[in-house]
Design an enzyme around this catalytic site. Sequence first.
Site, PDB file in Angstrom:
ATOM      1  N   TYR A 281      21.435  -0.541  31.955  1.00  9.30           N
ATOM      2  CA  TYR A 281      22.048   0.534  32.762  1.00  9.30           C
ATOM      3  C   TYR A 281      23.514   0.219  33.026  1.00  9.30           C
ATOM      4  O   TYR A 281      23.967   0.240  34.168  1.00  9.30           O
ATOM      5  CB  TYR A 281      21.307   0.658  34.102  1.00  9.30           C
ATOM      6  CG  TYR A 281      19.854   1.053  34.011  1.00  9.30           C
ATOM      7  CD1 TYR A 281      19.412   1.999  33.094  1.00  9.30           C
ATOM      8  CD2 TYR A 281      18.918   0.492  34.873  1.00  9.30           C
ATOM      9  CE1 TYR A 281      18.076   2.372  33.035  1.00  9.30           C
ATOM     10  CE2 TYR A 281      17.580   0.870  34.824  1.00  9.30           C
ATOM     11  CZ  TYR A 281      17.162   1.808  33.901  1.00  9.30           C
ATOM     12  OH  TYR A 281      15.854   2.179  33.851  1.00  9.30           O
TER      13      TYR A 281
ATOM     14  N   ASP B 235      12.132  -3.414  43.887  1.00  4.52           N
ATOM     15  CA  ASP B 235      12.079  -4.309  42.729  1.00  4.52           C
ATOM     16  C   ASP B 235      10.613  -4.704  42.552  1.00  4.52           C
ATOM     17  O   ASP B 235      10.026  -5.302  43.458  1.00  4.52           O
ATOM     18  CB  ASP B 235      12.958  -5.542  43.026  1.00  4.52           C
ATOM     19  CG  ASP B 235      12.978  -6.522  41.866  1.00  4.52           C
ATOM     20  OD1 ASP B 235      11.992  -6.575  41.102  1.00  4.52           O
ATOM     21  OD2 ASP B 235      13.980  -7.240  41.734  1.00  4.52           O
ATOM     22  N   PHE B 236      10.032  -4.356  41.386  1.00  2.00           N
ATOM     23  CA  PHE B 236       8.591  -4.607  41.257  1.00  2.00           C
ATOM     24  C   PHE B 236       8.240  -6.084  41.156  1.00  2.00           C
ATOM     25  O   PHE B 236       7.073  -6.456  41.256  1.00  2.00           O
ATOM     26  CB  PHE B 236       7.931  -3.756  40.172  1.00  2.00           C
ATOM     27  CG  PHE B 236       8.492  -3.795  38.762  1.00  2.00           C
ATOM     28  CD1 PHE B 236       8.856  -4.972  38.137  1.00  2.00           C
ATOM     29  CD2 PHE B 236       8.594  -2.596  38.036  1.00  2.00           C
ATOM     30  CE1 PHE B 236       9.320  -4.989  36.825  1.00  2.00           C
ATOM     31  CE2 PHE B 236       9.065  -2.590  36.720  1.00  2.00           C
ATOM     32  CZ  PHE B 236       9.434  -3.796  36.121  1.00  2.00           C
TER      33      PHE B 236
ATOM     34  N   HIS C 117       6.130  -4.368  27.780  1.00  3.30           N
ATOM     35  CA  HIS C 117       6.784  -4.750  26.512  1.00  3.30           C
ATOM     36  C   HIS C 117       8.243  -5.189  26.710  1.00  3.30           C
ATOM     37  O   HIS C 117       8.846  -5.740  25.805  1.00  3.30           O
ATOM     38  CB  HIS C 117       6.666  -3.629  25.453  1.00  3.30           C
ATOM     39  CG  HIS C 117       7.549  -2.442  25.666  1.00  3.30           C
ATOM     40  ND1 HIS C 117       7.666  -1.435  24.733  1.00  3.30           N
ATOM     41  CD2 HIS C 117       8.359  -2.080  26.700  1.00  3.30           C
ATOM     42  CE1 HIS C 117       8.508  -0.522  25.172  1.00  3.30           C
ATOM     43  NE2 HIS C 117       8.938  -0.891  26.366  1.00  3.30           N
TER      44      HIS C 117
ATOM     45  N   GLN D 171      16.693  -5.609  22.205  1.00  2.00           N
ATOM     46  CA  GLN D 171      17.075  -4.829  23.401  1.00  2.00           C
ATOM     47  C   GLN D 171      16.475  -5.316  24.717  1.00  2.00           C
ATOM     48  O   GLN D 171      16.846  -4.815  25.768  1.00  2.00           O
ATOM     49  CB  GLN D 171      16.675  -3.353  23.208  1.00  2.00           C
ATOM     50  CG  GLN D 171      17.589  -2.618  22.233  1.00  2.00           C
ATOM     51  CD  GLN D 171      17.644  -1.133  22.524  1.00  2.00           C
ATOM     52  OE1 GLN D 171      16.900  -0.372  21.947  1.00  2.00           O
ATOM     53  NE2 GLN D 171      18.516  -0.704  23.418  1.00  2.00           N
TER      54      GLN D 171
HETATM   55  C1  LIG Z   1      11.233   1.007  29.311  1.00  2.00           C
HETATM   56  S1  LIG Z   1      11.389   1.776  30.848  1.00  2.00           S
HETATM   57  C2  LIG Z   1       9.877   2.720  30.925  1.00  2.00           C
HETATM   58  C3  LIG Z   1       9.994   3.913  31.847  1.00  2.00           C
HETATM   59  C4  LIG Z   1       8.739   4.777  31.918  1.00  2.00           C
HETATM   60  N1  LIG Z   1       7.592   4.050  32.394  1.00  2.00           N
HETATM   61  C5  LIG Z   1       8.462   5.394  30.576  1.00  2.00           C
HETATM   62  O1  LIG Z   1       7.558   4.970  29.869  1.00  2.00           O
HETATM   63  O2  LIG Z   1       9.178   6.341  30.220  1.00  2.00           O
HETATM   64  C6  LIG Z   1      11.125   0.496  32.037  1.00  2.00           C
HETATM   65  C7  LIG Z   1      11.253   0.981  33.458  1.00  2.00           C
HETATM   66  O3  LIG Z   1      11.070  -0.145  34.343  1.00  2.00           O
HETATM   67  C8  LIG Z   1      12.040  -0.041  35.375  1.00  2.00           C
HETATM   68  N2  LIG Z   1      12.294  -1.387  35.931  1.00  2.00           N
HETATM   69  C9  LIG Z   1      12.821  -2.452  35.292  1.00  2.00           C
HETATM   70  N3  LIG Z   1      12.894  -3.523  36.109  1.00  2.00           N
HETATM   71  C10 LIG Z   1      12.415  -3.105  37.302  1.00  2.00           C
HETATM   72  C11 LIG Z   1      12.224  -3.764  38.543  1.00  2.00           C
HETATM   73  N4  LIG Z   1      12.536  -5.054  38.712  1.00  2.00           N
HETATM   74  N5  LIG Z   1      11.694  -3.055  39.558  1.00  2.00           N
HETATM   75  C12 LIG Z   1      11.365  -1.728  39.400  1.00  2.00           C
HETATM   76  N6  LIG Z   1      11.506  -1.061  38.228  1.00  2.00           N
HETATM   77  C13 LIG Z   1      12.031  -1.754  37.198  1.00  2.00           C
HETATM   78  C14 LIG Z   1      13.253   0.519  34.680  1.00  2.00           C
HETATM   79  O4  LIG Z   1      14.203   1.057  35.559  1.00  2.00           O
HETATM   80  C15 LIG Z   1      12.616   1.550  33.774  1.00  2.00           C
HETATM   81  O5  LIG Z   1      12.477   2.798  34.411  1.00  2.00           O
END
Ligand SMILES: C[S@@+](CC[C@H](N)C(=O)[O-])C[C@H]1O[C@@H](n2cnc3c(N)ncnc32)[C@H](O)[C@@H]1O
Length: 346
Positions: A147, A237-238, A256, A307
Amino acid sequence: MSSPEEAAYRLLTEYTNGFMVSQVLFAACELGVFDLLSEAPEPLGSAAVAAHLGTCPRGTQLLLDTCVSLKLLQVQTRGGEAVYRNTELSSTYLVRASPKCQGNMVLYLARTTYLCWGHLAQAVRDGKNQYRKAFGVPSDDLFTAIYRSEGERVLFMRGLQDVWSVSGGPVLEAFDLSAFRLICDVGGGSGALAKQCAARYPRCRVTVFDTPDVVRTAKEHFPIPEEEERISFCEGDFFTDPLPEADLYILARVLHDWSDERCSHLLTRIQRACRPGGGVLVIESLLDADGRGPLTTQLYSLNMLVQTEGRERTPAQYAALLAPAGFRAVQCRATGGLYDAILARR
Ligand SMILES: C[S@@+](CC[C@H](N)C(=O)[O-])C[C@H]1O[C@@H](n2cnc3c(N)ncnc32)[C@H](O)[C@@H]1O
């Protein structure tokens, strides 16, 4: 009849030229060829296309004719002039007005993914994603690199959303989810899958959990209709913040992105937050048991190398992450599409 040697050379040439095929598609989308032809009242000649797009007539004709060979356009002769129109494929998947348009994903692949793939050999050498090499940005924090600008975040979210317009139905129907009333889409991005989930399961409520910046962007660029009160956003933050309580946690294209260690940490946190009798639905592109196919998923796995910090996995590899985190009765369903589903119970 060609000799095995000639056939091998033809295959090699196909591989070496593969990137040119992608670039034809990328350029035609970027220039707006498919939108122009869909809006035109009748098929257009290449001079008219060039005039509308403000492009060079020679380049336009070469591009259009190559699109014909790739079955992205159809050509016919009218009054001695070649005129072009969209095929079924481009009308369905490449015209912005189509509900199944994949145009944002194509642009994301053209502008970001393609540049990271230019450093694939380096990624294989050092095992790292290639944002530093491709864009000069550090990738110590993965999603800060992904981002790296507001525009990039919006395009990434739009691109991800496109895929669910085609694959959302099959992954949400792989299992009957009607017993789960409170659903949390962890890392749910724009809320695209949450919207489909709410539409398919009218008695559920869905919380989309994502980072504060993503939640803000989702509310601004991907608004949920006001009458849809069953979908809400929660930011955090998850890996560190409390997760919303739920019966079912969806993890779509999240695992993934991460190493086994980070996945285990996240799954353990989800297991602790999950209501008794609840579960987790993992949505990913599954590798065959031996990891040697399907080719598309192997390419996605290399894409995770250039990526992200993760990889695509086999069903057994997902089961090996889910079981120690406290999930049982792991069931895998291949959908026949790009993405598959795994349901496990707490
Ligand atoms: C590859 S994207 C998948 C988005 C959605 N689930 C989809 O399949 O279209 C990964 C998602 O995880 C979120 N993400 C990454 N790290 C995160 C964190 N530490 N806490 C919360 N969300 C997070 C990103 O912002 C993103 O929206």
